[in-house]
Design a protein around this motif. Structure first.
Motif, PDB file in Angstrom:
ATOM      1  N   ARG A  45       0.830  -1.216   0.000  1.00  0.00           N
ATOM      2  CA  ARG A  45       0.000   0.000   0.000  1.00  0.00           C
ATOM      3  C   ARG A  45       0.862   1.263   0.000  1.00  0.00           C
ATOM      4  O   ARG A  45       0.513   2.260  -0.629  1.00  0.00           O
ATOM      5  N   SER A  74      -7.425   2.767   3.151  1.00  0.00           N
ATOM      6  CA  SER A  74      -8.722   2.540   3.786  1.00  0.00           C
ATOM      7  C   SER A  74      -9.374   1.261   3.295  1.00  0.00           C
ATOM      8  O   SER A  74      -9.137   0.816   2.180  1.00  0.00           O
ATOM      9  N   ARG A  75     -10.219   0.728   4.138  1.00  0.00           N
ATOM     10  CA  ARG A  75     -11.042  -0.406   3.721  1.00  0.00           C
ATOM     11  C   ARG A  75     -12.213   0.121   2.902  1.00  0.00           C
ATOM     12  O   ARG A  75     -12.698   1.221   3.149  1.00  0.00           O
ATOM     13  N   PRO A  76     -12.706  -0.700   1.989  1.00  0.00           N
ATOM     14  CA  PRO A  76     -13.932  -0.291   1.289  1.00  0.00           C
ATOM     15  C   PRO A  76     -15.086  -0.204   2.292  1.00  0.00           C
ATOM     16  O   PRO A  76     -15.111  -0.940   3.280  1.00  0.00           O
ATOM     17  N   TYR A  77     -16.025   0.679   2.040  1.00  0.00           N
ATOM     18  CA  TYR A  77     -17.150   0.830   2.954  1.00  0.00           C
ATOM     19  C   TYR A  77     -17.987  -0.443   2.971  1.00  0.00           C
ATOM     20  O   TYR A  77     -18.302  -1.009   1.937  1.00  0.00           O
ATOM     21  N   ASP A  78     -18.338  -0.861   4.166  1.00  0.00           N
ATOM     22  CA  ASP A  78     -19.171  -2.039   4.361  1.00  0.00           C
ATOM     23  C   ASP A  78     -20.352  -1.606   5.222  1.00  0.00           C
ATOM     24  O   ASP A  78     -20.180  -1.238   6.382  1.00  0.00           O
ATOM     25  N   TRP A  81     -20.721  -3.027   8.763  1.00  0.00           N
ATOM     26  CA  TRP A  81     -19.475  -2.993   9.526  1.00  0.00           C
ATOM     27  C   TRP A  81     -19.683  -3.225  11.013  1.00  0.00           C
ATOM     28  O   TRP A  81     -18.834  -3.829  11.669  1.00  0.00           O
TER      29      TRP A  81
END
Length: 90
Positions: A45, A74-78, A81
């Motif tokens: 990254r 960042s993580r993709p939006y879930d 979550w």
């Protein structure tokens, strides 16, 4: 009143230079270590973010570099979550 590009560069040059030198030194320390982190996704990254900066600088068209770098880390939006991370609502 906003600064001109020249005024901004005059003001920010030494700070930018310092941060680039810090980054270079950190990457050098990683490479000189006895073990390797070449397969570590965090290092991947970091390299993606650096590539993003160098590519956008050569195109001279992107003014959202900070957002693009942040999204790299960042993580993709879930939408689920709370459940997936087992967070209890307050």
């Amino acid at each position: 009143m906003s600064l001109t590009a020249v005024e901004t560069l005059n003001r920010e040059f030494l700070e930018i230079r310092c941060r680039i030198l810090d980054l270079a030194a950190m990457l050098d320390r990683l490479e000189r270590s006895d073990d390797t982190v070449a397969d570590d996704p965090r290092l991947k990254r970091i390299h993606e973010a650096i590539d993003l900066l160098t590519k956008s600088a050569s195109r001279n068209s992107s003014s959202d570099r900070a957002e693009q770098v942040q999204l790299t880390f960042s993580r993709p939006y879930d939408s689920a979550w709370l459940q997936n991370l087992k967070v209890r609502p307050r």
